[in-house]
Each structure stands twice: as structure tokens, then as C-alpha cells.
Design a protein around this motif. Structure first.
Motif, PDB file in Angstrom:
ATOM      1  N   GLN A  83      42.713  37.067  43.210  1.00  0.00           N
ATOM      2  CA  GLN A  83      43.333  36.372  42.076  1.00  0.00           C
ATOM      3  C   GLN A  83      42.846  36.942  40.748  1.00  0.00           C
ATOM      4  O   GLN A  83      43.631  37.067  39.794  1.00  0.00           O
ATOM      5  CB  GLN A  83      43.021  34.876  42.137  1.00  0.00           C
ATOM      6  CG  GLN A  83      43.767  34.118  43.211  1.00  0.00           C
ATOM      7  CD  GLN A  83      43.528  32.622  43.101  1.00  0.00           C
ATOM      8  OE1 GLN A  83      42.393  32.169  42.969  1.00  0.00           O
ATOM      9  NE2 GLN A  83      44.596  31.857  43.161  1.00  0.00           N
ATOM     10  N   CYS A  84      41.557  37.281  40.682  1.00  0.00           N
ATOM     11  CA  CYS A  84      41.017  37.896  39.460  1.00  0.00           C
ATOM     12  C   CYS A  84      41.705  39.230  39.181  1.00  0.00           C
ATOM     13  O   CYS A  84      41.982  39.564  38.026  1.00  0.00           O
ATOM     14  CB  CYS A  84      39.500  38.097  39.588  1.00  0.00           C
ATOM     15  SG  CYS A  84      38.545  36.558  39.647  1.00  0.00           S
ATOM     16  N   LEU A  85      41.974  39.996  40.227  1.00  0.00           N
ATOM     17  CA  LEU A  85      42.670  41.266  40.060  1.00  0.00           C
ATOM     18  C   LEU A  85      44.117  41.045  39.628  1.00  0.00           C
ATOM     19  O   LEU A  85      44.636  41.749  38.754  1.00  0.00           O
ATOM     20  CB  LEU A  85      42.644  42.059  41.375  1.00  0.00           C
ATOM     21  CG  LEU A  85      41.282  42.518  41.894  1.00  0.00           C
ATOM     22  CD1 LEU A  85      41.446  43.248  43.224  1.00  0.00           C
ATOM     23  CD2 LEU A  85      40.579  43.420  40.878  1.00  0.00           C
ATOM     24  N   TYR A  86      44.755  40.052  40.242  1.00  0.00           N
ATOM     25  CA  TYR A  86      46.183  39.805  39.983  1.00  0.00           C
ATOM     26  C   TYR A  86      46.417  39.216  38.591  1.00  0.00           C
ATOM     27  O   TYR A  86      47.243  39.719  37.820  1.00  0.00           O
ATOM     28  CB  TYR A  86      46.734  38.860  41.050  1.00  0.00           C
ATOM     29  CG  TYR A  86      48.202  38.549  40.906  1.00  0.00           C
ATOM     30  CD1 TYR A  86      49.169  39.506  41.198  1.00  0.00           C
ATOM     31  CD2 TYR A  86      48.625  37.292  40.472  1.00  0.00           C
ATOM     32  CE1 TYR A  86      50.528  39.221  41.066  1.00  0.00           C
ATOM     33  CE2 TYR A  86      49.974  36.996  40.345  1.00  0.00           C
ATOM     34  CZ  TYR A  86      50.923  37.959  40.639  1.00  0.00           C
ATOM     35  OH  TYR A  86      52.258  37.675  40.497  1.00  0.00           O
ATOM     36  N   TYR A  87      45.674  38.157  38.262  1.00  0.00           N
ATOM     37  CA  TYR A  87      45.876  37.491  36.976  1.00  0.00           C
ATOM     38  C   TYR A  87      45.107  38.160  35.842  1.00  0.00           C
ATOM     39  O   TYR A  87      45.595  38.228  34.714  1.00  0.00           O
ATOM     40  CB  TYR A  87      45.442  36.021  37.069  1.00  0.00           C
ATOM     41  CG  TYR A  87      46.304  35.180  37.977  1.00  0.00           C
ATOM     42  CD1 TYR A  87      47.666  35.012  37.737  1.00  0.00           C
ATOM     43  CD2 TYR A  87      45.751  34.533  39.087  1.00  0.00           C
ATOM     44  CE1 TYR A  87      48.455  34.240  38.577  1.00  0.00           C
ATOM     45  CE2 TYR A  87      46.524  33.755  39.920  1.00  0.00           C
ATOM     46  CZ  TYR A  87      47.882  33.610  39.665  1.00  0.00           C
ATOM     47  OH  TYR A  87      48.654  32.838  40.495  1.00  0.00           O
ATOM     48  N   GLY A  88      43.897  38.633  36.136  1.00  0.00           N
ATOM     49  CA  GLY A  88      43.055  39.182  35.081  1.00  0.00           C
ATOM     50  C   GLY A  88      43.285  40.647  34.794  1.00  0.00           C
ATOM     51  O   GLY A  88      43.286  41.070  33.638  1.00  0.00           O
ATOM     52  N   LYS A  89      43.501  41.441  35.857  1.00  0.00           N
ATOM     53  CA  LYS A  89      43.654  42.883  35.700  1.00  0.00           C
ATOM     54  C   LYS A  89      45.100  43.347  35.735  1.00  0.00           C
ATOM     55  O   LYS A  89      45.387  44.510  35.462  1.00  0.00           O
ATOM     56  CB  LYS A  89      42.866  43.612  36.800  1.00  0.00           C
ATOM     57  CG  LYS A  89      41.386  43.280  36.855  1.00  0.00           C
ATOM     58  CD  LYS A  89      40.650  43.784  35.629  1.00  0.00           C
ATOM     59  CE  LYS A  89      39.143  43.553  35.775  1.00  0.00           C
ATOM     60  NZ  LYS A  89      38.399  44.011  34.583  1.00  0.00           N
ATOM     61  N   GLY A  90      46.001  42.451  36.099  1.00  0.00           N
ATOM     62  CA  GLY A  90      47.413  42.815  36.136  1.00  0.00           C
ATOM     63  C   GLY A  90      47.812  43.613  37.368  1.00  0.00           C
ATOM     64  O   GLY A  90      48.842  44.297  37.357  1.00  0.00           O
ATOM     65  N   PHE A  91      47.029  43.541  38.435  1.00  0.00           N
ATOM     66  CA  PHE A  91      47.375  44.245  39.665  1.00  0.00           C
ATOM     67  C   PHE A  91      48.611  43.610  40.295  1.00  0.00           C
ATOM     68  O   PHE A  91      48.840  42.408  40.181  1.00  0.00           O
ATOM     69  CB  PHE A  91      46.228  44.185  40.678  1.00  0.00           C
ATOM     70  CG  PHE A  91      45.125  45.169  40.431  1.00  0.00           C
ATOM     71  CD1 PHE A  91      44.782  45.556  39.147  1.00  0.00           C
ATOM     72  CD2 PHE A  91      44.416  45.715  41.490  1.00  0.00           C
ATOM     73  CE1 PHE A  91      43.756  46.456  38.909  1.00  0.00           C
ATOM     74  CE2 PHE A  91      43.385  46.619  41.276  1.00  0.00           C
ATOM     75  CZ  PHE A  91      43.059  46.992  39.979  1.00  0.00           C
ATOM     76  N   SER A  92      49.404  44.422  40.987  1.00  0.00           N
ATOM     77  CA  SER A  92      50.506  43.886  41.774  1.00  0.00           C
ATOM     78  C   SER A  92      49.953  43.271  43.056  1.00  0.00           C
ATOM     79  O   SER A  92      48.796  43.511  43.431  1.00  0.00           O
ATOM     80  CB  SER A  92      51.497  44.998  42.116  1.00  0.00           C
ATOM     81  OG  SER A  92      50.886  45.948  42.984  1.00  0.00           O
ATOM     82  N   ILE A  93      50.800  42.493  43.744  1.00  0.00           N
ATOM     83  CA  ILE A  93      50.363  41.875  44.992  1.00  0.00           C
ATOM     84  C   ILE A  93      50.004  42.942  46.025  1.00  0.00           C
ATOM     85  O   ILE A  93      49.020  42.817  46.760  1.00  0.00           O
ATOM     86  CB  ILE A  93      51.457  40.935  45.544  1.00  0.00           C
ATOM     87  CG1 ILE A  93      51.651  39.744  44.589  1.00  0.00           C
ATOM     88  CG2 ILE A  93      51.102  40.444  46.942  1.00  0.00           C
ATOM     89  CD1 ILE A  93      52.715  38.775  45.021  1.00  0.00           C
ATOM     90  N   LYS A  94      50.786  44.022  46.069  1.00  0.00           N
ATOM     91  CA  LYS A  94      50.502  45.094  47.021  1.00  0.00           C
ATOM     92  C   LYS A  94      49.149  45.740  46.744  1.00  0.00           C
ATOM     93  O   LYS A  94      48.391  46.050  47.664  1.00  0.00           O
ATOM     94  CB  LYS A  94      51.610  46.151  46.966  1.00  0.00           C
ATOM     95  CG  LYS A  94      52.936  45.694  47.573  1.00  0.00           C
ATOM     96  CD  LYS A  94      53.950  46.816  47.558  1.00  0.00           C
ATOM     97  CE  LYS A  94      55.263  46.374  48.204  1.00  0.00           C
ATOM     98  NZ  LYS A  94      56.273  47.452  48.193  1.00  0.00           N
ATOM     99  N   LYS A  95      48.831  45.949  45.468  1.00  0.00           N
ATOM    100  CA  LYS A  95      47.539  46.546  45.115  1.00  0.00           C
ATOM    101  C   LYS A  95      46.387  45.611  45.464  1.00  0.00           C
ATOM    102  O   LYS A  95      45.321  46.064  45.898  1.00  0.00           O
ATOM    103  CB  LYS A  95      47.508  46.895  43.625  1.00  0.00           C
ATOM    104  CG  LYS A  95      48.308  48.131  43.257  1.00  0.00           C
ATOM    105  CD  LYS A  95      48.109  48.486  41.797  1.00  0.00           C
ATOM    106  CE  LYS A  95      48.862  49.764  41.440  1.00  0.00           C
ATOM    107  NZ  LYS A  95      48.674  50.128  40.003  1.00  0.00           N
ATOM    108  N   CYS A  96      46.603  44.311  45.280  1.00  0.00           N
ATOM    109  CA  CYS A  96      45.559  43.334  45.632  1.00  0.00           C
ATOM    110  C   CYS A  96      45.290  43.360  47.131  1.00  0.00           C
ATOM    111  O   CYS A  96      44.123  43.344  47.563  1.00  0.00           O
ATOM    112  CB  CYS A  96      45.991  41.936  45.201  1.00  0.00           C
ATOM    113  SG  CYS A  96      46.030  41.683  43.411  1.00  0.00           S
ATOM    114  N   ILE A  97      46.362  43.406  47.919  1.00  0.00           N
ATOM    115  CA  ILE A  97      46.202  43.464  49.377  1.00  0.00           C
ATOM    116  C   ILE A  97      45.505  44.757  49.777  1.00  0.00           C
ATOM    117  O   ILE A  97      44.603  44.762  50.636  1.00  0.00           O
ATOM    118  CB  ILE A  97      47.575  43.356  50.078  1.00  0.00           C
ATOM    119  CG1 ILE A  97      48.172  41.959  49.827  1.00  0.00           C
ATOM    120  CG2 ILE A  97      47.444  43.625  51.576  1.00  0.00           C
ATOM    121  CD1 ILE A  97      49.577  41.788  50.355  1.00  0.00           C
ATOM    122  N   ALA A  98      45.896  45.860  49.134  1.00  0.00           N
ATOM    123  CA  ALA A  98      45.291  47.158  49.444  1.00  0.00           C
ATOM    124  C   ALA A  98      43.809  47.195  49.089  1.00  0.00           C
ATOM    125  O   ALA A  98      43.029  47.932  49.702  1.00  0.00           O
ATOM    126  CB  ALA A  98      46.032  48.270  48.699  1.00  0.00           C
TER     127      ALA A  98
END
Length: 264
Positions: A83-98
Motif C-alpha cells: 500500500q505504501c508503494l501504491y499510494y505513496g510511491k505511485g506504483f501500479s498494482i502489477k509493480k506492487c505484486i512484482a
């Protein structure tokens, strides 16, 4: 104090608390669509801390609940880190899973290997590897919480963290600590692991009282004596955003990340 019933009941309560400790924080992050103030490094440190803690609890043959507990900690910590990556860093869901899934598999593999290695070492009378696991788990758990102390020092307020989550986590530490006390043999290292984090969480409660509740209380007292003013909140509210602080002057635009506001 060898009391198997108390040991297992308290260990189960500790595991249950650690199973749900991050769920309120995860829900809050989802609802406000940001993780401002929540330390991503804290979540990553906790995820890694689950490895030596799991190794220690399993090799030392703690009750089943305390053996499962670290695995839950690692999994939920990595989910919150995502969630920190997705909301804070702007990562996509695919990048978060990766980022999260390979790390989870890697940590699981490391823990499994260490369990077999340290069981063999213990059978040969080597104690220092287990001591190292206990020290690493206590240090990593403490380091995760200490990241929030730095944020509190910088911003002079407790922000981005759910006090409900803090309470559940502290209760999990307390139940686990007492469970170790009721084990077949008093495990001093196990007590230090859980006791260290418990003390640090109690300190977070104290900081919340000093930096969040007292300013809110003083402001509320002044409001009762003067005409009402527009209510202001933290830019990125935590679960305690109802407590006005001296630094809170901007109303959050609900559902929009901070980066989106900066672009306008």
C-alpha cells in the motif's frame, strides 16, 4: 511457571492480535487513499523481522500459536508495504505484486533453511545462532517502531498511524510475553523480544497524548469560551485526526493523494 493451558491460551490471544493488528491500518489506508505518515520502512523491517522471530519460536518449540504468529506478521507487513508503494510511491498494482510476491517467497525460503540449520546446531549444543536470531528479531521489531519516533520528532505529532492498530499490537506483545512466562522454561530472550516492542508502543501512546490529545483538549477549551471557528485537520489525517494540533491548518481533499494536489 509451567502452565500449558495458560501458555496456549495466551499464545493464541497474542497470535490473534498479531493476525488482525494491521487490518485497521490497511482499511484506513484504503479509505483515505494515501499512506502519508506511515513509514514504509517500518513495514519492511517488520516483514524481515518475522524471519528470525519465526526461526527462534519454532526451534525453541514455543506453542503452536507463537510459531504461526511471525508468518502472519511478515505477510501483513508486506501487504501494508505494498500500500505504501501504491499510494505513496505511485506504483501500479502489477509493480506492487512484482515487488511483494518474490520478496515473500524469498523470506519464506530463508526462514525454512534457517530452521533446519539451527535445529541441527542446537542438537550439537551451539547456542549462539539462536541468540543471534533473538537479537535480530528484537532489533528489527524495535527499529520498525523507532521509525515512527523520528516522524513524531520531526512533525511534533503522531500522524498516519491507527491508535487502534497500536493498541492491538501492544496487546499481542503483552499476551505473547506472558505466554512465554507460562512456558515449560522461562525464556529470557523470548521475553526481551516481545517486551522491547511493547515498551516502544506504550511510548507511542504517551506521544499521542502529549502531541495530539492535549493540544486538542486546549483548543476545545478555548472554543467553549469564544465563538466557533472553522475546523481544521491534518493534511493527511491519522486515526486521531479528530484531535486538532497546532500544525494542522489544511483540510484534506478526501480521496486525493498529496502528489495530485501538488500538481494543481
Amino acid at each position: 511457571m509451567d502452565n500449558p493451558i495458560a501458555e496456549n491460551v495466551l499464545g493464541t490471544l497474542g497470535a490473534v492480535c498479531w493476525s488482525i493488528q494491521l487490518l485497521p491500518q490497511i482499511v484506513i489506508n484504503y479509505k483515505r487513499h494515501n499512506t502519508e505518515g506511515l513509514q514504509g520502512s517500518m513495514m519492511l523491517l517488520w516483514a524481515v523481522a518475522g524471519v528470525p522471530l519465526g526461526v527462534y519460536n519454532i526451534v525453541e518449540e514455543f506453542n503452536v500459536a507463537l510459531r504461526i504468529q511471525p508468518q502472519i506478521l511478515t505477510t501483513l507487513s508486506l501487504l501494508t508495504w505494498a500500500q505504501c508503494l501504491y499510494y505513496g510511491k505511485g506504483f501500479s498494482i502489477k509493480k506492487c505484486i512484482a515487488a511483494v510476491v518474490p520478496l515473500l517467497l524469498f523470506l519464506g525460503g530463508v526462514e525454512t533453511g534457517l530452521i533446519f540449520a539451527l535445529k541441527k546446531a542446537k542438537s550439537r549444543g551451539l547456542e549462539w545462532p539462536l541468540i543471534l536470531m533473538a537479537v535480530l528479531s528484537a532489533a528489527l521489531l524495535a527499529a520498525g517502531v523507532l521509525r515512527h519516533y523520528w516522524d513524531i520528532y520531526v512533525h511534533r505529532t503522531v500522524r498516519g498511524i491507527s491508535f487502534f492498530f497500536v493498541g492491538i499490537d501492544a496487546a499481542g506483545d503483552l499476551f505473547s510475553l506472558v505466554s512465554v512466562v507460562f512456558g515449560p522454561a522461562l525464556d529470557a530472550l523470548g521475553m526481551i523480544i516481545y517486551g522491547t516492542e511493547l515498551v516502544l508502543w506504550l511510548g507511542i501512546f504517551v506521544c499521542g497524548g502529549v502531541f495530539n490529545f492535549l493540544p486538542w483538549l486546549r483548543d476545545h477549551s478555548r472554543k467553549s469560551e469564544v465563538p466557533p471557528e472553522p475546523v481544521t485537520l491534518h493534511p493527511m489525517p491519522s486515526s486521531t485526526s479528530v484531535f486538532r494540533t497546532v500544525s494542522g491548518t489544511v483540510v484534506e481533499r478526501r480521496g486525493r493523494p498529496r502528489s495530485a494536489e501538488a500538481e494543481n
